[in-house]
Motif scaffolding. Structure first.
Motif, short mmCIF file in Angstrom:
data_model
loop_
_atom_site.label_atom_id
_atom_site.label_comp_id
_atom_site.label_asym_id
_atom_site.label_seq_id
_atom_site.Cartn_x
_atom_site.Cartn_y
_atom_site.Cartn_z
N UNK A 1 29.23 50.91 -10.81
CA UNK A 1 30.59 51.04 -10.30
C UNK A 1 31.33 52.02 -11.20
N UNK A 2 32.01 52.97 -10.59
CA UNK A 2 32.71 54.00 -11.38
C UNK A 2 34.05 54.30 -10.75
N UNK A 3 34.95 54.77 -11.59
CA UNK A 3 36.27 55.23 -11.14
C UNK A 3 36.24 56.76 -11.13
N UNK A 4 36.48 57.35 -9.98
CA UNK A 4 36.48 58.81 -9.88
C UNK A 4 37.77 59.27 -9.21
N UNK A 5 38.10 60.52 -9.44
CA UNK A 5 39.29 61.09 -8.82
C UNK A 5 39.09 61.18 -7.31
N UNK A 6 40.14 60.89 -6.55
CA UNK A 6 40.05 60.94 -5.09
C UNK A 6 39.54 62.29 -4.60
N UNK A 7 39.96 63.37 -5.26
CA UNK A 7 39.56 64.71 -4.80
C UNK A 7 38.08 64.99 -5.04
N UNK A 8 37.39 64.15 -5.82
CA UNK A 8 35.96 64.31 -6.06
C UNK A 8 35.12 63.58 -5.02
N UNK A 9 35.79 62.92 -4.06
CA UNK A 9 35.09 62.13 -3.05
C UNK A 9 35.26 62.81 -1.69
N UNK A 10 34.11 63.03 -1.04
CA UNK A 10 34.12 63.65 0.28
C UNK A 10 33.46 62.70 1.26
N UNK A 11 34.02 62.58 2.44
CA UNK A 11 33.44 61.71 3.46
C UNK A 11 32.07 62.21 3.86
N UNK A 12 31.19 61.31 4.11
CA UNK A 12 29.85 61.66 4.54
C UNK A 12 29.85 61.98 6.03
N UNK A 13 28.88 62.77 6.43
CA UNK A 13 28.74 63.10 7.85
C UNK A 13 27.83 62.10 8.57
N UNK A 14 27.33 61.12 7.84
CA UNK A 14 26.45 60.10 8.40
C UNK A 14 27.30 58.96 8.96
N UNK A 15 27.54 58.98 10.25
CA UNK A 15 28.40 57.98 10.88
C UNK A 15 27.75 56.60 10.93
N UNK A 16 26.45 56.52 10.70
CA UNK A 16 25.77 55.22 10.76
C UNK A 16 26.03 54.37 9.52
N UNK A 17 26.52 54.96 8.45
CA UNK A 17 26.80 54.23 7.22
C UNK A 17 28.29 54.37 6.91
N UNK A 18 29.04 53.32 7.21
CA UNK A 18 30.51 53.36 7.12
C UNK A 18 31.05 53.56 5.71
#
Length: 163
Positions: A77-94
């Motif tokens: 478990x880690x704390x990262x900046x919001x801007x370092x997180x990108x939504x995945x294109x894999x719709x099967x894994x929410x």
């Protein structure tokens, strides 16, 4: 943002030596809008547990791909900046997200690891994954058996003792 990174004990040793998780991009799990929509009745803690459980499933796949790794699922478990997180294109894994930057060791909040009592079930689940992926109900039951084990919580200062 809190993210959950699937890992293994073998990879944890490399992460500790490098003092970071990388290189980017990195697959992780988090409470995403899609997970919030799907888990509308859950509170934040329940949604974080769902994201961590998804990371534990990914850890199981990592174990299956590395026969030399000790048979214990591991999630960081880690704390990262919001801007370092990108939504995945894999719709099967929410809960799946992509991290666009490495994660420094100091951003790791905790680790969640199987107890030694789970090793037999995790080993069986690794062996059953291919058949489960092909729709074998008995194999799927075996894979789900590993999920019956709760991951233990470790503070970052305890991680060297796991290795």
């Amino acid at each position: 943002m809190r993210v959950y990174l699937p890992s293994t004990l073998t990879l944890l040793a490399a992460v500790q030596a490098a003092r970071e998780i990388g290189p980017a991009p990195l697959a992780a799990h988090a409470v995403t809008p899609a997970l919030r929509e799907w888990y509308a009745e859950g509170d934040q803690e329940e949604m974080e547990y769902a994201a961590m459980t998804a990371a534990a499933r990914a850890s199981l796949r990592m174990l299956a791909a590395d026969p030399s790794a000790p048979r214990r699922r591991l999630v960081l478990a880690a704390e990262v900046a919001d801007q370092a997180v990108r939504r995945s294109h894999d719709a099967s894994d929410r809960s799946l997200v992509e991290l666009t930057a490495t994660v420094p060791w100091k951003k790791i909040a905790s680790a969640h690891v199987d107890d030694l009592s789970a090793v037999a079930d995790v080993t069986a689940a690794c062996e059953a994954l291919p058949a489960a992926d092909n729709g074998d109900d008995d194999a799927l039951f075996t894979v789900e058996g590993a999920e019956g084990h709760e991951l233990l919580w470790y503070a970052t200062q305890e991680l060297p003792h796991l290795l």
